[in-house]
Design a protein around this motif. Sequence first.
Motif, PDB file in Angstrom:
ATOM      1  N   UNK A 350       0.806  -1.217   0.000  1.00 44.38           N
ATOM      2  CA  UNK A 350       0.000   0.000   0.000  1.00 44.38           C
ATOM      3  C   UNK A 350       0.842   1.271   0.000  1.00 44.38           C
ATOM      4  N   UNK A 351       2.124   1.159   0.317  1.00 46.95           N
ATOM      5  CA  UNK A 351       2.978   2.352   0.394  1.00 46.95           C
ATOM      6  C   UNK A 351       3.780   2.581  -0.883  1.00 46.95           C
ATOM      7  N   UNK A 352       3.491   1.792  -1.909  1.00 43.75           N
ATOM      8  CA  UNK A 352       4.230   1.971  -3.155  1.00 43.75           C
ATOM      9  C   UNK A 352       4.015   3.377  -3.712  1.00 43.75           C
ATOM     10  N   UNK A 353       5.106   4.010  -4.136  1.00 47.03           N
ATOM     11  CA  UNK A 353       5.028   5.353  -4.696  1.00 47.03           C
ATOM     12  C   UNK A 353       4.351   5.305  -6.063  1.00 47.03           C
ATOM     13  N   UNK A 354       3.315   6.113  -6.223  1.00 52.17           N
ATOM     14  CA  UNK A 354       2.591   6.179  -7.488  1.00 52.17           C
ATOM     15  C   UNK A 354       2.436   7.636  -7.886  1.00 52.17           C
ATOM     16  N   UNK A 355       2.775   7.951  -9.120  1.00 51.00           N
ATOM     17  CA  UNK A 355       2.481   9.265  -9.675  1.00 51.00           C
ATOM     18  C   UNK A 355       1.571   9.053 -10.871  1.00 51.00           C
ATOM     19  N   UNK A 356       0.373   9.562 -10.768  1.00 50.08           N
ATOM     20  CA  UNK A 356      -0.621   9.336 -11.800  1.00 50.08           C
ATOM     21  C   UNK A 356      -0.134   9.817 -13.167  1.00 50.08           C
ATOM     22  N   UNK A 357      -0.251   8.922 -14.131  1.00 51.82           N
ATOM     23  CA  UNK A 357       0.096   9.266 -15.508  1.00 51.82           C
ATOM     24  C   UNK A 357      -1.190   9.593 -16.261  1.00 51.82           C
ATOM     25  N   UNK A 358      -1.355  10.834 -16.704  1.00 54.59           N
ATOM     26  CA  UNK A 358      -2.620  11.245 -17.327  1.00 54.59           C
ATOM     27  C   UNK A 358      -2.985  10.379 -18.520  1.00 54.59           C
ATOM     28  N   UNK A 359      -4.283  10.130 -18.622  1.00 50.87           N
ATOM     29  CA  UNK A 359      -4.788   9.489 -19.824  1.00 50.87           C
ATOM     30  C   UNK A 359      -4.745  10.534 -20.936  1.00 50.87           C
ATOM     31  N   UNK A 360      -5.030  10.143 -22.146  1.00 48.91           N
ATOM     32  CA  UNK A 360      -5.023  11.121 -23.228  1.00 48.91           C
ATOM     33  C   UNK A 360      -5.917  12.289 -22.846  1.00 48.91           C
ATOM     34  N   UNK A 361      -5.435  13.504 -23.002  1.00 43.40           N
ATOM     35  CA  UNK A 361      -6.180  14.692 -22.592  1.00 43.40           C
ATOM     36  C   UNK A 361      -7.119  15.102 -23.722  1.00 43.40           C
ATOM     37  N   UNK A 362      -8.374  14.751 -23.557  1.00 44.93           N
ATOM     38  CA  UNK A 362      -9.342  15.036 -24.601  1.00 44.93           C
ATOM     39  C   UNK A 362      -9.782  16.495 -24.518  1.00 44.93           C
ATOM     40  N   UNK A 363     -10.090  17.105 -25.666  1.00 48.37           N
ATOM     41  CA  UNK A 363     -10.409  18.545 -25.680  1.00 48.37           C
ATOM     42  C   UNK A 363     -11.757  18.832 -25.040  1.00 48.37           C
ATOM     43  N   UNK A 364     -11.895  19.988 -24.363  1.00 49.50           N
ATOM     44  CA  UNK A 364     -13.176  20.368 -23.783  1.00 49.50           C
ATOM     45  C   UNK A 364     -14.082  21.000 -24.828  1.00 49.50           C
ATOM     46  N   UNK A 365     -15.366  20.955 -24.579  1.00 55.05           N
ATOM     47  CA  UNK A 365     -16.350  21.683 -25.370  1.00 55.05           C
ATOM     48  C   UNK A 365     -17.096  22.608 -24.414  1.00 55.05           C
ATOM     49  N   UNK A 366     -17.217  23.865 -24.789  1.00 57.40           N
ATOM     50  CA  UNK A 366     -17.749  24.885 -23.880  1.00 57.40           C
ATOM     51  C   UNK A 366     -19.049  25.462 -24.443  1.00 57.40           C
ATOM     52  N   UNK A 367     -20.066  25.501 -23.595  1.00 59.75           N
ATOM     53  CA  UNK A 367     -21.347  26.102 -23.955  1.00 59.75           C
ATOM     54  C   UNK A 367     -21.814  26.985 -22.798  1.00 59.75           C
ATOM     55  N   UNK A 368     -22.399  28.129 -23.114  1.00 53.82           N
ATOM     56  CA  UNK A 368     -22.920  29.035 -22.099  1.00 53.82           C
ATOM     57  C   UNK A 368     -24.440  28.938 -22.059  1.00 53.82           C
TER      58      UNK A 368
END
Length: 453
Positions: A350-368
């Motif tokens: 449980x103490x193993x060092x882990x640094x999260x590796x991001x999944x592919x960063x998909x683009x956001x879509x923005x609406x107001x």
Amino acid sequence: MAMLWKFMRVAKYSKTALSSKVRVRGIPTHSRHSSSKSAPSDFAASAPCSNTVELLGKSYPQDDYSNVTEKILSKVGKNLHNRKHHPLWLIKEQVKEHFYKHYLGRRGTPLFSVYDGLSPVVTVQQNFDSLLIPQNHASRRKEDNYYLNRDHMLRAHTSAHQWDLIHSGLDAFLAVGDVYRRDTIDNTHYPVFHQMEGVRLFSCHELFSSIKDGEGLQLFEQGHRTAHKQECHTMEAVRLVEFNLKQVLTKLMTHIFGDGLQVRWVDCYFPFTHPSFEMEINFQGEWMEVLGCGVMEQQLVNSAGAQDKIGWAFGLGLERLAMILYDIPDIRLFWSEDERFLKQFIGPHIWQKVKFQPLSRYPPLINDISFWLPSEPYSQNDFYDLVRTIGGDLIEKVVLLDEFAHPKTKKVSHCYRIVYRHPERTLTQDEVHRIHQAIEESAVRELGVEGRF
């Protein structure tokens, strides 16, 4: 936290209003509310609303206070904190191991008991009254909680179990579980998250036995309440409990994050503890709050049957710790079933060092979205909950961009920016448009706003 929702309007949601006799375990396959890939057009249809909710084997009649949706009910019973190798499980196990190892009873057995399977359905009495939270306190309001009815709710904090566990005779325990709150929408807030509650009670002998000439010291006195102590506590007892609490939590955070960790304490005042504090840690040059704690209200301790003891309590958020420790940028990821996320936390210990590796960063879509507020009181949390109910985990963030009051009519307009982003795939503008349109239509129908679309 404003006006009460008119719950019967929720019946017009499709796949989001409570269908007949909702069952969380074994949700029917036709119910697609928990999938972020559900067809957005489904939300525009209507669905019947029953008078009963069946949850975890029990039936709860609905009334004018009922405001929990199927989207939220679908999370009940997931128990991410008990899912082996999940990052929330790792944090829970690390804290457990620390307390088991460093705090032992007279016979060498762990001093702290751990309860991580308590039902998230509690009574209003457990969630508020037992903690001495006043009837008119803002934290009780419907806009911030998920009520099954006027008497039952999904717990808003693991503190809901304090009184019962103390009343059962426990002096030291940790309670872990999922908690539910209606809140803002961004990368650090989610309507379901996980807490760990810690409580420790001391008898006079336990508190003063290690103090030189401590035989004459007492836990209680007849006095006045001040900013530093309750009216019944002696100053010596308060200072020792406070010192013990801060020492315990500093050791815990240092154990999790490593030596050299900077810690600072900020005074705050909860309705059920006095005095109380928030702990902030300096991580990568930024100060972040990680938990709240305080000397327990003696009236609570007394009513639970431990009249001759004094104690402390703390509450920490597992997501907050995991996001800092593993560098997880978005709270929605904890609910991901993507193996690319889950496999990163499988290790030999449980103490193993882990640094999260991001999944592919998909683009956001923005609406107001803009609308005039209704003449009756309006709550932003009602709108946030509506957006979350319809859009699910496709909603990354909702921000109030602008608030405008018409100089003649005095009507108030809100403009919100909704950021859509799927954590595991690219969204199309077409599917986002359908969801956004469903949000617009539901806001008019359910909240009584006047659209400016």
